[in-house]
Design a protein around this motif. Structure first.
Motif, PDB file in Angstrom:
ATOM      1  N   ARG A 140       3.953  11.205  -4.141  1.00 14.15           N
ATOM      2  CA  ARG A 140       3.524   9.816  -4.365  1.00 14.15           C
ATOM      3  C   ARG A 140       4.219   9.220  -5.599  1.00 14.15           C
ATOM      4  O   ARG A 140       4.659   8.064  -5.589  1.00 14.15           O
ATOM      5  N   CYS A 165      -1.885   8.241  -9.481  1.00 14.33           N
ATOM      6  CA  CYS A 165      -1.620   6.946 -10.110  1.00 14.33           C
ATOM      7  C   CYS A 165      -2.013   6.971 -11.588  1.00 14.33           C
ATOM      8  O   CYS A 165      -1.314   6.404 -12.445  1.00 14.33           O
ATOM      9  N   TRP A 223      -1.550  -3.042  -9.990  1.00 12.35           N
ATOM     10  CA  TRP A 223      -2.028  -2.387  -8.767  1.00 12.35           C
ATOM     11  C   TRP A 223      -2.217  -0.891  -9.009  1.00 12.35           C
ATOM     12  O   TRP A 223      -3.226  -0.304  -8.596  1.00 12.35           O
ATOM     13  N   ILE A 224      -1.264  -0.263  -9.683  1.00 15.50           N
ATOM     14  CA  ILE A 224      -1.362   1.170  -9.963  1.00 15.50           C
ATOM     15  C   ILE A 224      -2.561   1.447 -10.871  1.00 15.50           C
ATOM     16  O   ILE A 224      -3.287   2.430 -10.680  1.00 15.50           O
ATOM     17  N   GLU A 279      -5.605   1.385  -8.779  1.00 18.44           N
ATOM     18  CA  GLU A 279      -5.677   2.575  -7.947  1.00 18.44           C
ATOM     19  C   GLU A 279      -6.032   3.821  -8.757  1.00 18.44           C
ATOM     20  O   GLU A 279      -6.563   4.795  -8.213  1.00 18.44           O
ATOM     21  N   SER A 280      -5.746   3.779 -10.053  1.00 21.81           N
ATOM     22  CA  SER A 280      -5.991   4.933 -10.906  1.00 21.81           C
ATOM     23  C   SER A 280      -7.455   5.340 -10.957  1.00 21.81           C
ATOM     24  O   SER A 280      -7.777   6.486 -11.287  1.00 21.81           O
ATOM     25  N   LYS A 320       0.573   5.391   1.350  1.00 21.28           N
ATOM     26  CA  LYS A 320      -0.228   6.343   2.100  1.00 21.28           C
ATOM     27  C   LYS A 320       0.454   7.715   2.135  1.00 21.28           C
ATOM     28  O   LYS A 320       1.676   7.803   2.310  1.00 21.28           O
ATOM     29  N   THR A 339      -9.388   5.796  -8.518  1.00 18.40           N
ATOM     30  CA  THR A 339      -9.698   6.751  -7.438  1.00 18.40           C
ATOM     31  C   THR A 339      -8.522   7.665  -7.099  1.00 18.40           C
ATOM     32  O   THR A 339      -8.671   8.567  -6.273  1.00 18.40           O
ATOM     33  N   CYS A 340      -7.369   7.448  -7.705  1.00 19.67           N
ATOM     34  CA  CYS A 340      -6.154   8.212  -7.386  1.00 19.67           C
ATOM     35  C   CYS A 340      -5.626   8.877  -8.653  1.00 19.67           C
ATOM     36  O   CYS A 340      -5.113   8.184  -9.551  1.00 19.67           O
ATOM     37  N   ASP A 350       0.844  -1.191   0.000  1.00 19.83           N
ATOM     38  CA  ASP A 350       0.000   0.000   0.000  1.00 19.83           C
ATOM     39  C   ASP A 350       0.878   1.238   0.000  1.00 19.83           C
ATOM     40  O   ASP A 350       2.080   1.171   0.307  1.00 19.83           O
TER      41      ASP A 350
END
Length: 295
Positions: free
Chosen positions: A207, A253, A242-243, A246-247, A78, A249-250, A76
């Protein structure tokens, strides 16, 4: 796979403390914090070619930490105290988290001379006790410069603790592996971005640096014999997926993926080319049967 966190890869973005600069450097000039920062930046630009102010006059405004298992899998990432980004809370969470995960190895790029010192100085500034980091055990001390067990600075690994220079920094190391490298901001632009109220932009930039550091860390583990190249490539692919997930919502990413590239594996390329050459050189079944008839 071990689920325990064995490595904490992190990066720090910071801003100048204008009040402190005004008191220490320009005592008696009655400068406002903004005026003091501007004056010091002008001096630094003339002296060094950069407006970047030394870490002793700075506080952390964004710290992003990646949790990595003992077998090098990313768990993860953060951004501490997002979206408030309070320096004293960031500092507390940083050291508190390290102890909570049973004091794993810090991993940075050039963190020995900047990221770790600013987090130590922030603990000093905000009255945070970290006795387990300041253990008094001689050469085994966690703060021992050459103790990679507690803190692995990838730049020091690649330069033999400063015996050589690493011109290009993290940006170069990441792009060597076809990863994005610097995106958007640079370290000396963080102050102006903060002044414009773009705290989330700073965190996103941080990040992306942590993601770059993770991929450089994996290759350094190959370099030092702690990870096989084939396994590293598997981990890179897992992390890419994984990225991408996550993209959704992020935004950081999502932006990172627009510049994400695949490292060209020369060993695989040579094997493929050699196989193709062999296929061309070997006669086909039809040729082996028809050749005598042709004679």
């Amino acid at each position: 796979m071990s689920d325990s966190v064995a490595h904490l890869i992190f990066d720090v973005e910071s801003i100048a403390d204008g009040e402190l600069i005004s008191r220490v450097r320009y005592s008696g000039e009655d400068l406002s914090p903004d005026e003091a920062i501007a004056k010091y930046q002008a001096e630094r630009l003339e002296q060094t070619g950069s407006t970047f102010i030394p870490h002793t006059f700075q506080v952390p405004i964004a710290v992003v930490v990646a949790k990595v298992t003992a077998d090098f899998q990313l768990v993860d990432i953060k951004s501490l105290d997002e979206p408030e980004f309070r320096p004293h809370v960031i500092t507390k969470y940083f050291w508190q988290g390290w102890e909570m995960y049973n004091m794993p190895q810090w991993v940075t790029f050039n963190g020995r001379s900047f990221d770790i010192p600013i987090m130590e100085l922030s603990a000093f500034r905000y009255g945070i006790s970290i006795p387990k980091w300041f253990d008094d055990s001689g050469y085994k001390s966690r703060r021992n410069r050459f103790s990679t067990h507690s803190h692995l600075d990838l730049q020091e690994l690649l330069t033999n603790f400063g015996a050589a220079r690493f011109n290009g920094g993290l940006n170069l190391a990441a792009q060597t592996l076809s990863k994005p490298g610097k995106m958007g901001l640079s370290g000396d632009q963080v102050q102006s971005s903060y002044d414009a109220g773009n705290l989330k932009e700073i965190s996103d930039y941080c990040r992306c640096d942590v993601l770059d550091t993770y991929f450089v860390f994996l290759r350094c583990m190959v370099l030092t014999g702690k990870l096989e190249l084939e396994r590293e490539l598997e981990l890179v692919e897992q992390t890419r997926q994984w990225i991408e997930a996550e993209s959704e919502t992020c935004q950081a990413c999502a932006d990172y993926m627009t510049q994400f590239g695949d490292w060209r594996n020369p060993w695989l390329a040579e094997t493929t080319e050699a196989n193709e050459e062999n296929d061309e050189a070997e006669p086909s079944d039809t040729e082996s049967v028809e050749s005598p008839q042709a004679e």
